[in-house]
Design an enzyme around this catalytic site. Sequence first.
Site, mmCIF file in Angstrom:
data_model
loop_
_atom_site.group_PDB
_atom_site.id
_atom_site.type_symbol
_atom_site.label_atom_id
_atom_site.label_comp_id
_atom_site.label_asym_id
_atom_site.label_seq_id
_atom_site.Cartn_x
_atom_site.Cartn_y
_atom_site.Cartn_z
ATOM 1 N NE ARG A 61 -9.026 7.844 -6.612
ATOM 2 C CZ ARG A 61 -8.956 6.541 -6.483
ATOM 3 N NH1 ARG A 61 -8.161 5.845 -7.292
ATOM 4 N NH2 ARG A 61 -9.636 5.902 -5.554
ATOM 5 C CD GLU A 101 -3.001 -0.923 0.168
ATOM 6 O OE1 GLU A 101 -3.353 0.226 -0.138
ATOM 7 O OE2 GLU A 101 -3.474 -1.939 -0.374
ATOM 8 C CG ASN A 141 -5.277 5.165 -3.485
ATOM 9 O OD1 ASN A 141 -4.115 5.474 -3.239
ATOM 10 N ND2 ASN A 141 -5.729 3.928 -3.319
#
Length: 360
Positions: free
Chosen positions: A202, A137, A246
């Site tokens: 985004r 991550e 993200n």
Amino acid sequence: MQSETAHRMLRHALLATFVLGCFVCLFLSRYNPLSSRDVGAANLAEPAEAVKIFLSNKSNEKVITLLLWFWPFGVRTNLSGCSSRFNIEGCSLTADRNFYDEADGVIIHHRDISGDVSNLPKLRRPPFQKWIWMNMESPTNSPRTPRIENLFNLTLNYRQDSNIVLPYGLIEAADGKEDFVLPSKSKLVCWIVSNWNSDHVRVKYYNELHKHVQIHAYGRAFKAYVSKNDFLSTIASCKFYLSFENSIHKDYISEKFYNPLSMGTVPVVLGPPRQNYENFIQGDAFIHVDDFSSPKELADHLLLLNNSEEMYLRYFEWKRYFKVRMTIFTTEHACVTCDYLHKHKEYKALSNIGGWYWGD
């Protein structure tokens, strides 16, 4: 007469010596130190240990035992096949904690200890054992805890400066010159998004972009769920796909980028700088939002490409020589870690994972 007899006896002796020498040479050439008798002797040990002895003799290397302390995100995978799938030999992979004492390495997934380090191994760590910090991550989506400092020997991560590096996908040389066939396209721009946050860069970019070009958007935020079976075919049906990360961090280029590449769709990326992407694939395989002064300018460019097949097809020139391979989560991470432990026997310890990954 005596002299002739002596010469005859000498010739017989030399002939016997020659024959004996030939027999010895033949025996040595046929002799295999890893004979069935030796394997049978090895089988007097525990069955698993016997296999390790056999493989160790065959490859002249110790078999690496690697323990997966947690199944990342609770998803169990097949841990076999390092040799057949990745050409990595001498690996014994397990998720059975009973093998802790003999494990050369222990992979520990960050998400499973970020809130509670009490679920780490309680037994004394063997002096030869290395603990590997695994995290795929981004820093934004990885809870930080100072309690992981001075615990680990190695990092397993997508970042290129990690000890053990494994990105989300790989661009590999094709077996031969490929004849690329463009999939049928029914949509111009698509986006499949599950994590919707109005504060994300985004989301803000999308809110401006869709004012100037039609975007087929899917996911919970749009009440348009795409099943797992339809996911890749939906991407393939679009000329362009919004590969919007993200969060924006060094080397954080996820499956959102590699999926459209593999399906014959041009990724429009929002993430780290263009140069970072070009460390992984040539620059004419994708479109970067930073190349345009505004979302409107990007939209105008997509509309231009939509009207020029020649210009659009240039984005697939790379497919004549390269192909995309998605990395296999958990299994490939374990196999690559095993390979690293084979090649790196030296001692190593990490005292500042936080400073390296999150920055101070």
